[in-house]
Design a protein around this motif. Structure first.
Motif, mmCIF file in Angstrom:
data_model
loop_
_atom_site.group_PDB
_atom_site.id
_atom_site.type_symbol
_atom_site.label_atom_id
_atom_site.label_comp_id
_atom_site.label_asym_id
_atom_site.label_seq_id
_atom_site.Cartn_x
_atom_site.Cartn_y
_atom_site.Cartn_z
ATOM 1 N N ALA A 10 48.071 -7.286 -22.131
ATOM 2 C CA ALA A 10 49.200 -7.955 -21.478
ATOM 3 C C ALA A 10 50.203 -6.929 -20.947
ATOM 4 O O ALA A 10 50.710 -7.065 -19.831
ATOM 5 C CB ALA A 10 49.876 -8.920 -22.443
ATOM 6 N N LEU A 11 50.456 -5.883 -21.728
ATOM 7 C CA LEU A 11 51.422 -4.860 -21.315
ATOM 8 C C LEU A 11 50.906 -3.969 -20.189
ATOM 9 O O LEU A 11 51.696 -3.284 -19.543
ATOM 10 C CB LEU A 11 51.821 -3.996 -22.517
ATOM 11 C CG LEU A 11 52.767 -4.684 -23.498
ATOM 12 C CD1 LEU A 11 52.837 -3.896 -24.796
ATOM 13 C CD2 LEU A 11 54.143 -4.864 -22.874
ATOM 14 N N TRP A 33 58.043 -15.276 -21.464
ATOM 15 C CA TRP A 33 56.976 -14.768 -22.324
ATOM 16 C C TRP A 33 55.616 -15.223 -21.802
ATOM 17 O O TRP A 33 55.485 -16.310 -21.246
ATOM 18 C CB TRP A 33 57.173 -15.172 -23.773
ATOM 19 C CG TRP A 33 56.938 -16.622 -24.111
ATOM 20 C CD1 TRP A 33 57.860 -17.628 -24.095
ATOM 21 C CD2 TRP A 33 55.703 -17.213 -24.517
ATOM 22 N NE1 TRP A 33 57.267 -18.803 -24.467
ATOM 23 C CE2 TRP A 33 55.941 -18.586 -24.732
ATOM 24 C CE3 TRP A 33 54.420 -16.728 -24.727
ATOM 25 C CZ2 TRP A 33 54.945 -19.474 -25.140
ATOM 26 C CZ3 TRP A 33 53.422 -17.613 -25.127
ATOM 27 C CH2 TRP A 33 53.703 -18.966 -25.337
ATOM 28 N N ILE A 34 54.615 -14.342 -21.974
ATOM 29 C CA ILE A 34 53.245 -14.695 -21.611
ATOM 30 C C ILE A 34 52.318 -14.617 -22.830
ATOM 31 O O ILE A 34 51.354 -15.354 -22.917
ATOM 32 C CB ILE A 34 52.688 -13.848 -20.439
ATOM 33 C CG1 ILE A 34 52.650 -12.362 -20.771
ATOM 34 C CG2 ILE A 34 53.483 -14.112 -19.174
ATOM 35 C CD1 ILE A 34 51.869 -11.521 -19.759
ATOM 36 N N VAL A 35 52.593 -13.715 -23.766
ATOM 37 C CA VAL A 35 51.883 -13.614 -25.041
ATOM 38 C C VAL A 35 52.955 -13.509 -26.116
ATOM 39 O O VAL A 35 53.912 -12.757 -25.969
ATOM 40 C CB VAL A 35 50.960 -12.371 -25.092
ATOM 41 C CG1 VAL A 35 50.322 -12.229 -26.462
ATOM 42 C CG2 VAL A 35 49.897 -12.435 -24.013
ATOM 43 N N ASN A 36 52.764 -14.275 -27.199
ATOM 44 C CA ASN A 36 53.809 -14.358 -28.203
ATOM 45 C C ASN A 36 53.201 -14.442 -29.602
ATOM 46 O O ASN A 36 52.190 -15.109 -29.803
ATOM 47 C CB ASN A 36 54.646 -15.616 -27.924
ATOM 48 C CG ASN A 36 55.835 -15.756 -28.828
ATOM 49 O OD1 ASN A 36 56.435 -14.783 -29.251
ATOM 50 N ND2 ASN A 36 56.191 -16.988 -29.132
ATOM 51 N N ASP A 37 53.855 -13.769 -30.563
ATOM 52 C CA ASP A 37 53.469 -13.907 -31.964
ATOM 53 C C ASP A 37 53.565 -15.367 -32.376
ATOM 54 O O ASP A 37 54.291 -16.153 -31.764
ATOM 55 C CB ASP A 37 54.417 -13.092 -32.859
ATOM 56 C CG ASP A 37 53.871 -11.725 -33.198
ATOM 57 O OD1 ASP A 37 52.644 -11.567 -33.243
ATOM 58 O OD2 ASP A 37 54.695 -10.823 -33.423
ATOM 59 N N ASP A 93 45.417 -12.487 -17.933
ATOM 60 C CA ASP A 93 45.694 -12.221 -16.520
ATOM 61 C C ASP A 93 46.271 -13.455 -15.835
ATOM 62 O O ASP A 93 47.198 -13.350 -15.024
ATOM 63 C CB ASP A 93 44.431 -11.766 -15.792
ATOM 64 C CG ASP A 93 43.915 -10.402 -16.263
ATOM 65 O OD1 ASP A 93 44.629 -9.709 -17.019
ATOM 66 O OD2 ASP A 93 42.782 -10.056 -15.879
ATOM 67 N N LYS A 94 45.755 -14.633 -16.157
ATOM 68 C CA LYS A 94 46.282 -15.884 -15.589
ATOM 69 C C LYS A 94 47.720 -16.116 -16.041
ATOM 70 O O LYS A 94 48.561 -16.529 -15.245
ATOM 71 C CB LYS A 94 45.421 -17.084 -15.995
ATOM 72 C CG LYS A 94 44.126 -17.194 -15.266
ATOM 73 C CD LYS A 94 43.385 -18.443 -15.724
ATOM 74 C CE LYS A 94 42.026 -18.556 -15.084
ATOM 75 N NZ LYS A 94 41.296 -19.747 -15.546
ATOM 76 N N ALA A 95 47.983 -15.867 -17.329
ATOM 77 C CA ALA A 95 49.341 -16.032 -17.847
ATOM 78 C C ALA A 95 50.298 -15.098 -17.117
ATOM 79 O O ALA A 95 51.405 -15.490 -16.733
ATOM 80 C CB ALA A 95 49.370 -15.769 -19.354
ATOM 81 N N ARG A 99 53.688 -15.795 -13.855
ATOM 82 C CA ARG A 99 55.076 -15.300 -13.939
ATOM 83 C C ARG A 99 55.373 -14.136 -13.007
ATOM 84 O O ARG A 99 56.526 -13.803 -12.772
ATOM 85 C CB ARG A 99 55.387 -14.888 -15.376
ATOM 86 C CG ARG A 99 55.273 -16.006 -16.369
ATOM 87 C CD ARG A 99 56.166 -17.147 -16.013
ATOM 88 N NE ARG A 99 56.171 -18.153 -17.077
ATOM 89 C CZ ARG A 99 56.736 -19.321 -16.948
ATOM 90 N NH1 ARG A 99 57.322 -19.671 -15.830
ATOM 91 N NH2 ARG A 99 56.715 -20.176 -17.950
ATOM 92 N N ALA A 100 54.341 -13.497 -12.495
ATOM 93 C CA ALA A 100 54.534 -12.318 -11.649
ATOM 94 C C ALA A 100 55.055 -12.706 -10.276
ATOM 95 O O ALA A 100 54.839 -13.827 -9.801
ATOM 96 C CB ALA A 100 53.200 -11.577 -11.504
ATOM 97 N N THR A 101 55.721 -11.771 -9.634
ATOM 98 C CA THR A 101 56.165 -11.976 -8.256
ATOM 99 C C THR A 101 54.971 -11.810 -7.325
ATOM 100 O O THR A 101 53.942 -11.242 -7.693
ATOM 101 C CB THR A 101 57.241 -10.952 -7.860
ATOM 102 O OG1 THR A 101 56.646 -9.646 -7.881
ATOM 103 C CG2 THR A 101 58.445 -11.002 -8.786
ATOM 104 N N ALA A 102 55.130 -12.271 -6.103
ATOM 105 C CA ALA A 102 54.069 -12.088 -5.107
ATOM 106 C C ALA A 102 53.785 -10.600 -4.904
ATOM 107 O O ALA A 102 52.629 -10.192 -4.773
ATOM 108 C CB ALA A 102 54.468 -12.752 -3.788
#
Length: 116
Positions: A10-11, A33-37, A93-95, A99-102
């Motif tokens: 994720a990072l 958040w995209i991955v979380n404890d 990658d989908k997560a 959230r990512a910009t274009a």
């Protein structure tokens, strides 16, 4: 895949940042958040759209599931130790892409295209 490998993947995405949420570790993109404890030490939460969550829980219920806390939310819990590594990377990658910009998505596509 281990917990650390899941966070590391994720990072590795453009704009991803190591952060915290409710006292646990998370990876954020643009503040989301995209991955979380998770309280379950054998699972991490992954922020995905509801259709993908439903599909994953239907096709791989041993790996992807929700607790009542997540029911109805665009997130799924992942038993990362039993997950297919390639499919899990694809879901991370989908997560990230949600959230990512274009510009970040375009930069990642350019990087992937130059790798081959």
């Amino acid at each position: 895949m281990t917990r650390d490998q899941m966070f590391a993947h994720a990072l590795s995405q453009p704009g991803a940042e190591d952060s915290t949420l409710h006292g646990g570790r998370c990876v954020r993109v643009r503040g989301h958040w995209i991955v979380n404890d998770n309280a379950d030490p054998e699972a991490l939460a992954l922020a995905l759209d509801r259709d993908t969550v439903a599909l994953l829980m239907e096709t791989e219920p041993q790996t992807y599931f929700q607790t009542p806390h997540f029911d109805g939310w665009p997130a799924v819990l992942v038993r990362y130790a039993v997950a297919d590594d390639d499919r899990l990377r694809e879901q991370i990658d989908k997560a990230w892409a949600r959230r990512a910009t274009a510009a970040q998505r375009k930069a990642r596509e350019g990087k992937a295209g130059s790798a081959g």
